[in-house]
Design a protein around this motif. Sequence first.
Motif, PDB file in Angstrom:
ATOM      1  N   TYR A  63       0.835  -1.204   0.000  1.00  0.00           N
ATOM      2  CA  TYR A  63       0.000   0.000   0.000  1.00  0.00           C
ATOM      3  C   TYR A  63       0.868   1.251   0.000  1.00  0.00           C
ATOM      4  O   TYR A  63       1.977   1.242   0.535  1.00  0.00           O
ATOM      5  N   TYR A  91      -2.272   1.001   8.880  1.00  0.00           N
ATOM      6  CA  TYR A  91      -1.158   0.628   8.019  1.00  0.00           C
ATOM      7  C   TYR A  91       0.151   1.122   8.643  1.00  0.00           C
ATOM      8  O   TYR A  91       0.260   2.276   9.043  1.00  0.00           O
ATOM      9  N   TYR A 103       3.656   0.887   2.759  1.00  0.00           N
ATOM     10  CA  TYR A 103       2.920   0.482   3.959  1.00  0.00           C
ATOM     11  C   TYR A 103       2.388  -0.947   3.898  1.00  0.00           C
ATOM     12  O   TYR A 103       2.107  -1.476   2.832  1.00  0.00           O
ATOM     13  N   LYS A 105      -0.616  -3.508   5.839  1.00  0.00           N
ATOM     14  CA  LYS A 105      -1.831  -3.483   6.653  1.00  0.00           C
ATOM     15  C   LYS A 105      -1.634  -4.287   7.941  1.00  0.00           C
ATOM     16  O   LYS A 105      -1.109  -5.412   7.921  1.00  0.00           O
TER      17      LYS A 105
END
Length: 212
Positions: A63, A91, A103, A105
């Motif tokens: 991410y 995150y 990032y 999660k």
Amino acid sequence: MKNILLIIAACLIGFPGISQESYPKGSYMTLEELKAKTPGENFEVSMERRTKTDIKMNGGNDYRLVSEDKSVKNKVLKKEILAYSTGDSLYINGLPYKLQIWYAKVLSDGKYYVFTAGIPMDKTLQTKKMQQGMAFGAIGGGIAGASLAMKRYLYILDKETNKVKMIDAAVLHEMLTAYPELLEQFNSEPEKDEIPTQITYLKKINSITTVR
């Protein structure tokens, strides 16, 4: 390939992000802010899932934060924000912990933040299993092979020490010695080397431990 598919399925389906009530939406600049659940900044940013092509070409985690109006500098997004909450998911930024850019999660929250991320940049975190048959080059475009860029490993971030630890069956077995009943259950698991199984037991540890 089977293991990679299992990890992806677990992260997308079996192990959703933490509940939306846990962390208010915003950017957390320090671990202290994160533990206090008080974001230090409310930048106009959004979290988006990176494409497989992007990851294969550039490395990094799944991410990334985006500033649509470019009001937040890329350096801040990549390096200075420790964690970001969308209000329903949290995150962790991998770069401050030498786990590549962007990032990951959080899959479980308690004594530890549990998440999967890319290959560690710090070779002290590279296990013997990882080193077998793998060449570790520069993070990013220099990663040897797209499949290596896509690989994910299991980590915990200890809230008390602010240290990251890579998890495998042996490390988890050692952690579970403090929880005899869980250890007995874990020892009977047919797939204790699989990340989804290990996540299950880390979530159990988090459910019965607290951190100040």
